[in-house]
Design an enzyme around this catalytic site. Structure first.
Site, PDB file in Angstrom:
ATOM      1  N   HIS A   1       0.840  -1.198   0.000  1.00 30.78           N
ATOM      2  CA  HIS A   1       0.000   0.000   0.000  1.00 30.78           C
ATOM      3  C   HIS A   1       0.875   1.248   0.000  1.00 30.78           C
ATOM      4  CE1 HIS A   1       1.184  -0.416   4.197  1.00 30.78           C
ATOM      5  NE2 HIS A   1       0.905   0.870   4.347  1.00 30.78           N
TER       6      HIS A   1
ATOM      7  N   ASP B   1       0.713   5.311   1.779  1.00 30.87           N
ATOM      8  CA  ASP B   1       0.071   5.918   2.938  1.00 30.87           C
ATOM      9  C   ASP B   1      -0.808   7.121   2.609  1.00 30.87           C
ATOM     10  OD1 ASP B   1       1.143   4.047   4.681  1.00 30.87           O
ATOM     11  OD2 ASP B   1       2.930   5.243   5.106  1.00 30.87           O
TER      12      ASP B   1
ATOM     13  N   HIS C   1       4.707   0.093   0.108  1.00 28.12           N
ATOM     14  CA  HIS C   1       5.393  -0.819   1.016  1.00 28.12           C
ATOM     15  C   HIS C   1       4.386  -1.775   1.647  1.00 28.12           C
ATOM     16  CE1 HIS C   1       4.012   2.694   3.228  1.00 28.12           C
ATOM     17  NE2 HIS C   1       3.913   1.931   4.287  1.00 28.12           N
TER      18      HIS C   1
ATOM     19  N   ARG D   1       6.330  -7.866  17.480  1.00 33.75           N
ATOM     20  CA  ARG D   1       7.086  -6.803  16.811  1.00 33.75           C
ATOM     21  C   ARG D   1       6.517  -5.471  17.309  1.00 33.75           C
ATOM     22  NH1 ARG D   1       6.058  -3.870  11.757  1.00 33.75           N
ATOM     23  NH2 ARG D   1       7.887  -3.752  10.402  1.00 33.75           N
TER      24      ARG D   1
END
Length: 196
Positions: A104, A106, A171, A181
Protein backbone atom coordinates in the site's frame (compact mmCIF):
# COMPACT_ATOMS: atom_id res chain seq x y z
CA UNK A 1 13.73 8.44 -6.87
CA UNK A 2 15.40 8.31 -3.47
CA UNK A 3 15.42 5.11 -1.42
CA UNK A 4 13.82 4.95 2.03
CA UNK A 5 16.23 6.46 4.56
CA UNK A 6 17.39 4.52 7.64
CA UNK A 7 18.99 6.05 10.74
CA UNK A 8 20.40 3.48 13.14
CA UNK A 9 20.53 4.20 16.89
CA UNK A 10 17.88 6.92 16.58
CA UNK A 11 16.59 5.92 20.02
CA UNK A 12 18.66 5.33 23.13
CA UNK A 13 18.87 1.92 24.81
CA UNK A 14 17.04 3.38 27.84
CA UNK A 15 14.14 4.52 25.64
CA UNK A 16 13.99 1.13 23.88
CA UNK A 17 14.09 -0.75 27.19
CA UNK A 18 11.27 1.42 28.56
CA UNK A 19 9.12 1.11 25.43
CA UNK A 20 9.45 -2.67 25.03
CA UNK A 21 8.82 -3.21 28.77
CA UNK A 22 5.79 -0.92 28.56
CA UNK A 23 4.40 -2.95 25.64
CA UNK A 24 4.94 -6.24 27.44
CA UNK A 25 3.63 -5.09 30.85
CA UNK A 26 0.58 -3.05 29.79
CA UNK A 27 -1.52 -5.03 27.28
CA UNK A 28 -4.75 -3.39 28.48
CA UNK A 29 -3.40 0.05 27.55
CA UNK A 30 -3.72 -0.95 23.89
CA UNK A 31 -7.48 -1.52 24.12
CA UNK A 32 -9.04 1.10 21.84
CA UNK A 33 -12.29 -0.56 20.70
CA UNK A 34 -11.55 0.40 17.12
CA UNK A 35 -12.06 4.12 17.63
CA UNK A 36 -8.50 5.02 16.67
CA UNK A 37 -7.24 2.19 14.50
CA UNK A 38 -7.84 0.41 11.24
CA UNK A 39 -9.31 -3.05 11.55
CA UNK A 40 -6.19 -5.14 11.85
CA UNK A 41 -4.80 -2.89 14.60
CA UNK A 42 -7.87 -2.71 16.84
CA UNK A 43 -6.63 -3.22 20.40
CA UNK A 44 -3.01 -3.14 19.23
CA UNK A 45 -2.26 0.60 19.19
CA UNK A 46 -1.86 3.51 21.57
CA UNK A 47 -2.42 6.88 19.96
CA UNK A 48 -0.29 9.83 21.03
CA UNK A 49 -3.53 11.85 21.05
CA UNK A 50 -4.78 10.08 24.20
CA UNK A 51 -1.60 10.71 26.22
CA UNK A 52 -0.44 13.70 28.24
CA UNK A 53 2.89 14.27 30.00
CA UNK A 54 1.08 14.92 33.31
CA UNK A 55 -0.51 11.44 33.33
CA UNK A 56 0.68 9.03 36.03
CA UNK A 57 3.65 6.84 35.19
CA UNK A 58 4.32 4.97 33.04
CA UNK A 59 1.97 6.91 30.72
CA UNK A 60 3.57 10.32 31.30
CA UNK A 61 6.95 8.92 30.33
CA UNK A 62 5.44 7.17 27.33
CA UNK A 63 4.03 10.50 26.11
CA UNK A 64 7.40 12.24 26.52
CA UNK A 65 9.27 9.52 24.61
CA UNK A 66 6.69 9.49 21.80
CA UNK A 67 6.92 13.31 21.60
CA UNK A 68 10.70 12.98 21.37
CA UNK A 69 10.28 10.47 18.51
CA UNK A 70 8.07 12.96 16.65
CA UNK A 71 10.81 15.60 16.81
CA UNK A 72 13.59 13.18 15.79
CA UNK A 73 11.64 12.02 12.73
CA UNK A 74 10.61 15.58 11.83
CA UNK A 75 14.27 16.68 11.86
CA UNK A 76 15.30 13.61 9.84
CA UNK A 77 12.66 14.34 7.19
CA UNK A 78 13.83 17.95 6.99
CA UNK A 79 17.50 16.95 6.70
CA UNK A 80 17.08 14.03 4.30
CA UNK A 81 13.98 14.91 2.26
CA UNK A 82 14.27 18.72 2.47
CA UNK A 83 10.68 19.01 3.62
CA UNK A 84 9.32 20.81 6.68
CA UNK A 85 6.38 18.79 7.97
CA UNK A 86 4.01 18.45 10.92
CA UNK A 87 3.03 15.17 12.61
CA UNK A 88 -0.62 14.28 11.99
CA UNK A 89 -0.76 10.87 13.67
CA UNK A 90 1.54 8.93 16.01
CA UNK A 91 0.91 5.37 17.16
CA UNK A 92 2.70 2.84 19.33
CA UNK A 93 1.79 -0.54 17.83
CA UNK A 94 2.47 -4.17 18.53
CA UNK A 95 2.26 -6.89 15.93
CA UNK A 96 1.41 -10.45 16.94
CA UNK A 97 2.68 -13.53 15.11
CA UNK A 98 0.43 -13.88 12.09
CA UNK A 99 0.11 -10.10 11.55
CA UNK A 100 1.20 -8.60 8.24
CA UNK A 101 0.33 -5.66 5.99
CA UNK A 102 -0.42 -5.80 2.29
CA UNK A 103 1.30 -3.59 -0.24
CA UNK A 104 0.00 0.00 0.00
CA UNK A 105 0.87 3.69 -0.04
CA UNK A 106 0.07 5.92 2.94
CA UNK A 107 -1.64 8.73 1.03
CA UNK A 108 -3.24 7.22 -2.08
CA UNK A 109 -5.12 4.17 -3.31
CA UNK A 110 -3.01 1.54 -5.03
CA UNK A 111 -3.64 0.41 -8.59
CA UNK A 112 -5.10 -2.99 -7.73
CA UNK A 113 -8.27 -1.66 -6.10
CA UNK A 114 -11.67 -1.65 -7.75
CA UNK A 115 -12.66 1.55 -9.57
CA UNK A 116 -15.53 2.40 -7.19
CA UNK A 117 -12.99 2.58 -4.33
CA UNK A 118 -10.39 4.52 -6.30
CA UNK A 119 -13.06 7.11 -7.14
CA UNK A 120 -13.37 7.95 -3.44
CA UNK A 121 -11.11 10.56 -1.86
CA UNK A 122 -8.33 8.84 0.05
CA UNK A 123 -8.82 9.55 3.79
CA UNK A 124 -5.16 10.52 4.34
CA UNK A 125 -4.30 12.15 1.00
CA UNK A 126 -2.74 15.07 2.89
CA UNK A 127 0.16 12.95 4.21
CA UNK A 128 3.57 13.66 2.72
CA UNK A 129 6.01 11.50 4.70
CA UNK A 130 5.99 8.39 6.85
CA UNK A 131 8.30 7.40 9.70
CA UNK A 132 8.78 4.13 11.58
CA UNK A 133 10.77 3.57 14.76
CA UNK A 134 11.70 -0.07 15.35
CA UNK A 135 11.64 -0.86 19.07
CA UNK A 136 12.83 -4.46 18.90
CA UNK A 137 14.39 -6.87 16.41
CA UNK A 138 14.09 -10.19 18.24
CA UNK A 139 11.08 -11.32 16.17
CA UNK A 140 11.09 -13.57 13.11
CA UNK A 141 9.55 -12.40 9.84
CA UNK A 142 7.98 -8.93 9.84
CA UNK A 143 10.32 -7.44 7.22
CA UNK A 144 9.17 -4.24 5.51
CA UNK A 145 9.46 -4.32 1.72
CA UNK A 146 9.47 -1.69 -1.03
CA UNK A 147 8.99 -3.31 -4.47
CA UNK A 148 9.91 -0.14 -6.40
CA UNK A 149 13.40 -0.40 -4.89
CA UNK A 150 13.64 -4.21 -4.77
CA UNK A 151 14.22 -3.69 -1.04
CA UNK A 152 13.25 -5.92 1.89
CA UNK A 153 14.67 -5.02 5.30
CA UNK A 154 14.38 -5.78 8.98
CA UNK A 155 15.83 -2.67 10.69
CA UNK A 156 17.75 -3.05 13.94
CA UNK A 157 16.12 -2.09 17.22
CA UNK A 158 16.41 1.66 17.70
CA UNK A 159 16.37 2.42 13.97
CA UNK A 160 14.26 5.07 12.28
CA UNK A 161 12.99 4.57 8.73
CA UNK A 162 11.56 7.54 6.77
CA UNK A 163 10.11 7.77 3.27
CA UNK A 164 7.57 9.79 1.24
CA UNK A 165 3.99 8.59 1.66
CA UNK A 166 3.03 8.25 -2.02
CA UNK A 167 2.94 5.49 -4.63
CA UNK A 168 6.67 5.75 -5.39
CA UNK A 169 7.26 4.33 -1.90
CA UNK A 170 4.59 1.63 -1.74
CA UNK A 171 5.39 -0.82 1.02
CA UNK A 172 4.11 -3.81 2.90
CA UNK A 173 5.09 -5.93 5.90
CA UNK A 174 5.73 -9.66 5.71
CA UNK A 175 3.95 -11.89 8.20
CA UNK A 176 5.42 -11.84 11.70
CA UNK A 177 6.34 -15.46 12.40
CA UNK A 178 7.58 -15.57 16.02
CA UNK A 179 7.45 -13.13 18.94
CA UNK A 180 5.87 -9.70 18.96
CA UNK A 181 7.09 -6.80 16.81
CA UNK A 182 6.93 -3.30 18.37
CA UNK A 183 6.97 -0.06 16.35
CA UNK A 184 6.11 3.61 16.60
CA UNK A 185 4.59 4.86 13.36
CA UNK A 186 4.34 8.59 12.65
CA UNK A 187 2.76 10.21 9.59
CA UNK A 188 3.54 13.77 8.55
CA UNK A 189 1.89 16.47 6.47
CA UNK A 190 2.86 19.91 5.17
CA UNK A 191 -0.62 21.23 6.05
CA UNK A 192 -0.70 22.67 9.57
CA UNK A 193 -4.48 22.24 9.87
CA UNK A 194 -3.84 18.47 10.18
CA UNK A 195 -1.34 18.92 13.04
CA UNK A 196 -1.84 16.21 15.67
Amino acid sequence: MQKPHIVENALSKDALDFLTKFCEDNPNAFRNEGNQAIGQFIDKTISYKVLHSSMPEPFGKLERIMAHCRFIAQKTILDNWNSYVYPDNTELTYWDPGDSMTLHADNTWHDGLEDHIKELEHPTDYRTHSALFYLNDNYDGGEIYFPEFDLEIKPKAGSLLTFPSGNDHRHGVNEVLKRKRFTIAIWYTNQINYLE
